[in-house]
Design a protein around this motif. Structure first.
Motif, mmCIF file in Angstrom:
data_model
loop_
_atom_site.group_PDB
_atom_site.id
_atom_site.type_symbol
_atom_site.label_atom_id
_atom_site.label_comp_id
_atom_site.label_asym_id
_atom_site.label_seq_id
_atom_site.Cartn_x
_atom_site.Cartn_y
_atom_site.Cartn_z
ATOM 1 N N ARG A 108 71.388 22.458 67.270
ATOM 2 C CA ARG A 108 72.541 21.874 66.850
ATOM 3 C C ARG A 108 73.859 22.325 67.884
ATOM 4 O O ARG A 108 73.660 22.073 69.025
ATOM 5 C CB ARG A 108 72.848 22.565 65.786
ATOM 6 N N LYS A 126 70.433 30.817 51.957
ATOM 7 C CA LYS A 126 71.249 29.587 51.365
ATOM 8 C C LYS A 126 72.844 29.618 51.684
ATOM 9 O O LYS A 126 73.456 28.956 51.758
ATOM 10 C CB LYS A 126 71.187 29.689 49.660
ATOM 11 N N ALA A 147 73.193 28.604 55.120
ATOM 12 C CA ALA A 147 73.248 26.887 55.206
ATOM 13 C C ALA A 147 74.644 26.373 54.734
ATOM 14 O O ALA A 147 74.995 25.310 55.221
ATOM 15 C CB ALA A 147 72.050 26.619 54.270
ATOM 16 N N THR A 148 75.297 27.036 53.805
ATOM 17 C CA THR A 148 76.369 26.521 53.355
ATOM 18 C C THR A 148 77.482 26.730 54.388
ATOM 19 O O THR A 148 78.210 25.733 54.582
ATOM 20 C CB THR A 148 77.002 27.339 52.045
ATOM 21 N N ARG A 206 77.024 26.746 57.724
ATOM 22 C CA ARG A 206 76.460 25.659 58.684
ATOM 23 C C ARG A 206 76.925 24.265 58.011
ATOM 24 O O ARG A 206 77.533 23.488 58.871
ATOM 25 C CB ARG A 206 75.058 25.664 58.792
ATOM 26 N N ASP A 207 76.767 24.098 57.036
ATOM 27 C CA ASP A 207 77.169 22.751 56.282
ATOM 28 C C ASP A 207 78.942 22.667 56.482
ATOM 29 O O ASP A 207 79.284 21.512 56.803
ATOM 30 C CB ASP A 207 76.808 22.528 54.991
ATOM 31 N N GLU A 208 79.615 23.651 56.483
ATOM 32 C CA GLU A 208 81.056 23.663 56.575
ATOM 33 C C GLU A 208 81.531 23.688 57.965
ATOM 34 O O GLU A 208 82.599 23.313 58.013
ATOM 35 C CB GLU A 208 81.613 24.979 55.843
ATOM 36 N N THR A 209 80.755 24.120 58.972
ATOM 37 C CA THR A 209 81.279 24.171 60.179
ATOM 38 C C THR A 209 80.403 23.719 61.274
ATOM 39 O O THR A 209 81.063 23.344 62.542
ATOM 40 C CB THR A 209 81.290 25.987 60.730
ATOM 41 N N GLY A 210 79.194 23.180 60.865
ATOM 42 C CA GLY A 210 78.329 22.618 62.117
ATOM 43 C C GLY A 210 77.591 23.771 63.114
ATOM 44 O O GLY A 210 76.946 23.438 63.969
ATOM 45 N N TYR A 221 65.681 27.251 56.675
ATOM 46 C CA TYR A 221 67.257 27.261 56.546
ATOM 47 C C TYR A 221 67.848 27.625 57.963
ATOM 48 O O TYR A 221 68.865 27.169 58.232
ATOM 49 C CB TYR A 221 67.594 28.429 55.710
ATOM 50 N N ASP A 236 68.270 27.760 62.305
ATOM 51 C CA ASP A 236 68.031 26.773 63.379
ATOM 52 C C ASP A 236 67.262 27.761 64.435
ATOM 53 O O ASP A 236 66.608 27.033 65.360
ATOM 54 C CB ASP A 236 69.567 26.397 63.942
#
Length: 337
Positions: free
Chosen positions: A86, A148, A151-152, A154-158, A177, A179
């Motif tokens: 990523r 989890k 993962a949240t 990561r979803d918010e920031t990349g 979950y 990378d």
């Protein structure tokens, strides 16, 4: 040993040599370089192999790999390996920075710090969901719930997630979950775990054991590489010595040594390497000057009340200053941050 092919070797000639190596009971590994292809023959070397392989069409020469860590050795692959996951790249011209708290404490905490770190230039997010602790009474992490939460974030920031896996039976769920799968110092010679991480196909972040030699460190990496996973990052995190002025002793000479002996990227963890927050920024600067491909740093918005390793954790403002200082060092050694 290494079979060096001619620059104009055909695909048929390369396939022929690869099949020949398999017939000899060795494992072939084809490595395509910028100018020519080499084929590693991994396994027990025995008399007569050079004479058997060297006459094959398209072969220039056959050379032994002297290092016991065959796949990790720079003898096998001269070009540096670059590991990508990523937002995170380790091994290229840009120095990767993995930052975050020692432990994932709550969803709000990890999302908040992830946003801050992303804005300050971090390219990866660290945080423990499973925590190996010396005392059984210490906080052990939120486990799957912690994954989890990561993962949240990561979803918010990349930001790519780097988190520790502690046992072979945890690899599947952590890989779901995370990378990058981190193998901690205490597990560096947990060979079943190394094998399981190798088979996962996920990039691996291998920390040096606190009393391990360089050869033991690279042979641990070999377990992961031997399962077909070439995305391995080495991390120097300090070793035990008789000194007490720091939590561990951080031997930065290991950075250029490892880069001479292996093609794998090398990261330095000045947080564990010193155990003291004021020493983290200067050792981060020194690591970059020594040639490190990346840093792993513990950052918490309130280190005094962190649930683990508060003494070695820096604040976001200290991290911001550290990044500005490290950028200047990186430029001086023809890198970027």
């Amino acid at each position: 040993m290494i079979v060096v092919m001619k620059p104009d070797a055909t695909e048929d000639q390369i396939s022929h040599v690869r099949d020949h190596i398999s017939q000899l009971g060795l494992q072939p590994q084809v490595i395509v370089g910028r100018h020519q292809t080499v084929i590693a023959a991994i396994g027990e070397e025995r008399p007569g192999l050079v004479e058997t392989l060297e006459p094959s069409p398209g072969v220039v020469k056959v050379l032994p790999i002297m290092a016991p860590y065959k796949r990790a050795s720079s003898e096998l692959k001269a070009e540096r390996t670059v590991v990508r996951a990523r937002s995170l790249e380790i091994g290229g011209k840009r120095i990767g920075v993995i930052a975050g708290p020692c432990s994932v404490e709550s969803e709000g905490q990890i999302v908040s710090i992830a946003r801050t770190l992303k804005a300050l230039g971090a390219t990866g997010l660290r945080g423990g969901a499973y925590k190996p602790r010396t005392s059984p009474y210490s906080f052990q992490g939120h486990k799957v719930d912690g994954l989890k939460m990561l993962a949240t974030a990561r979803d918010e920031t990349g930001l790519a997630i780097v988190t520790e896996v502690m046992a072979p039976e945890h690899v599947a769920v952590v890989a779901e979950y995370a990378d990058v799968l981190q193998i901690g110092a205490r597990n560096m010679q947990n060979y079943q775990l190394l094998t399981a991480v190798g088979e996962s196909g996920k990039p691996a972040f291998l920390k040096r054991g606190m009393a391990s030699t360089m050869e033991e460190f690279l042979l641990a990496a070999e377990y992961i590489l031997d399962r077909g996973n070439d995305q391995v990052i080495l991390c120097e995190r300090g070793v035990r010595t008789f000194e007490e002025h720091t939590r561990f002793t951080l031997p930065l000479a290991s950075v250029p040594y490892l880069q001479a002996k292996t093609h794998l990227p090398v990261v330095v963890d000045p947080s564990h390497g010193t155990g003291k927050a004021p020493l983290v920024p200067p050792m981060a600067r020194a690591a970059i000057a020594a040639g490190a491909d990346g840093l792993m740093v513990e950052v918490h918005e309130d280190p005094e009340h962190a649930m683990s390793d508060g003494a070695q954790t820096i604040t976001p403002s200290a991290f911001e200053r550290m990044m500005a200082e490290c950028r200047r060092v990186a430029e001086a050694v023809d890198r970027s941050l």
